[in-house]
Design an enzyme around this catalytic site. Sequence first.
Site, short mmCIF file in Angstrom:
data_model
loop_
_atom_site.label_atom_id
_atom_site.label_comp_id
_atom_site.label_asym_id
_atom_site.label_seq_id
_atom_site.Cartn_x
_atom_site.Cartn_y
_atom_site.Cartn_z
N GLU A 1 0.82 -1.22 0.00
CA GLU A 1 0.00 0.00 0.00
C GLU A 1 0.85 1.27 0.00
OE1 GLU A 1 -2.89 -0.58 -0.70
OE2 GLU A 1 -3.61 -2.38 0.34
N HIS B 1 -12.84 -3.72 4.16
CA HIS B 1 -11.38 -3.92 4.24
C HIS B 1 -10.79 -3.25 5.48
CE1 HIS B 1 -7.25 -3.88 2.06
NE2 HIS B 1 -7.09 -3.72 3.36
N HIS C 1 -7.15 -2.86 9.99
CA HIS C 1 -8.42 -3.54 9.71
C HIS C 1 -9.30 -3.59 10.97
CE1 HIS C 1 -5.97 -5.97 6.45
NE2 HIS C 1 -6.10 -4.69 6.14
N HIS D 1 -2.67 2.40 8.15
CA HIS D 1 -3.78 1.58 7.63
C HIS D 1 -3.89 0.33 8.49
CE1 HIS D 1 -6.21 -0.91 5.04
NE2 HIS D 1 -5.25 -1.80 4.93
N GLU E 1 -16.94 12.01 22.43
CA GLU E 1 -15.57 12.24 21.97
C GLU E 1 -15.45 12.35 20.44
OE1 GLU E 1 -13.17 8.90 22.92
OE2 GLU E 1 -11.30 10.02 22.88
O1 2HA Z 1 -0.51 -4.81 4.35
O2 2HA Z 1 -3.43 -4.51 4.84
O3 2HA Z 1 -4.23 -3.68 2.46
C1 2HA Z 1 -1.55 -5.65 4.06
C2 2HA Z 1 -2.79 -4.88 3.89
C3 2HA Z 1 -3.19 -4.59 2.52
ZN ZN Z 2 -5.39 -3.80 4.42
#
Ligand code: 2HA
Ligand code: ZN
Length: 277
Positions: free
Chosen positions: A116, A210, A141, A139, A169
């Site tokens: 990414e 995602h 999940h 990033h 908050e």
């Molecule tokens: O790094 O999260 O989006 C692995 C991920 C890809």
């Molecule tokens: Zn990811």
Amino acid sequence: MVSFGDSEFVKKVASVTQASYQHGWDERNGGNVSLRLTDEDVADFDDVSEVKETLDLGFDASALAGSYFLVTGTGRYFRNVIDQPNLDLGLVKITADGQHADLLWGYEDGAKPTSEFPSHLMSHIERLKVDPSHRVVMHCHPTNVIALSFTQDLDEREITRLLWKMQAESLVVFPEGIGIIPYMTPGTNEIGAATSQKMADFRTVIWPHHGIFGTGADVDEAFGLIETVEKAATIYSQICAQGGNIKQEITDDQLRQLADAFGVTANPEYLPETSKL
Ligand code: 2HA
Ligand code: ZN
């Protein structure tokens, strides 16, 4: 010798990957972080002056030429970074032509930057246009944010207002609201372009089904933003688990009072400045 591996930058990125993993937001190799550094930040280290490898970026990052990024490696597990930062993290410098990155430290067993990285760099470029102090893209999940992207319309106004009303908050931490892109294939320049377009207006962007991108002037800010969004989404999940019957809520007037009390400006498209009579 002053080694970059002992720096506060490496310690901070390693600690945030560990915290994110412990929250359950980074199964396997899920998630990636990049921290922008300057010549001044790296000047004192003895082991960052030699180019170990030059990597092709696959897009034009000339707006970031000369900037350094400490970035997690592709395929690497957040769970492990704390124990082996020299393998799972790399320090790269964007070359003058903006097409490549020189590896200066880390990735000692041959890793490369996260898949990414284009999305990160494009987001760095856009955030820097609106906030010169910007440094971090993260990033991961987060479970409840992802769940929300199945049960709600993918509407920025609706999802922002839902999350604002889940706890006092939220509005204070993300007064501009949350950006959402359509579902797209991860790791592509296309998802990077769509994400960075949102970054002109938002510091947080949801990738439906995602995960999330969060940004900030430092690692704590980017992580805190994601934490707060995920906490709000978790409260919503718990409300649904309790039957989903909301008996009382934070009203728009109360949101306006919050904004006043904390000196933040709520996105006027999501919260009109005065109540509609
Ligand atoms: O790094 O999260 O989006 C692995 C991920 C890809
Ligand atoms: Zn990811």
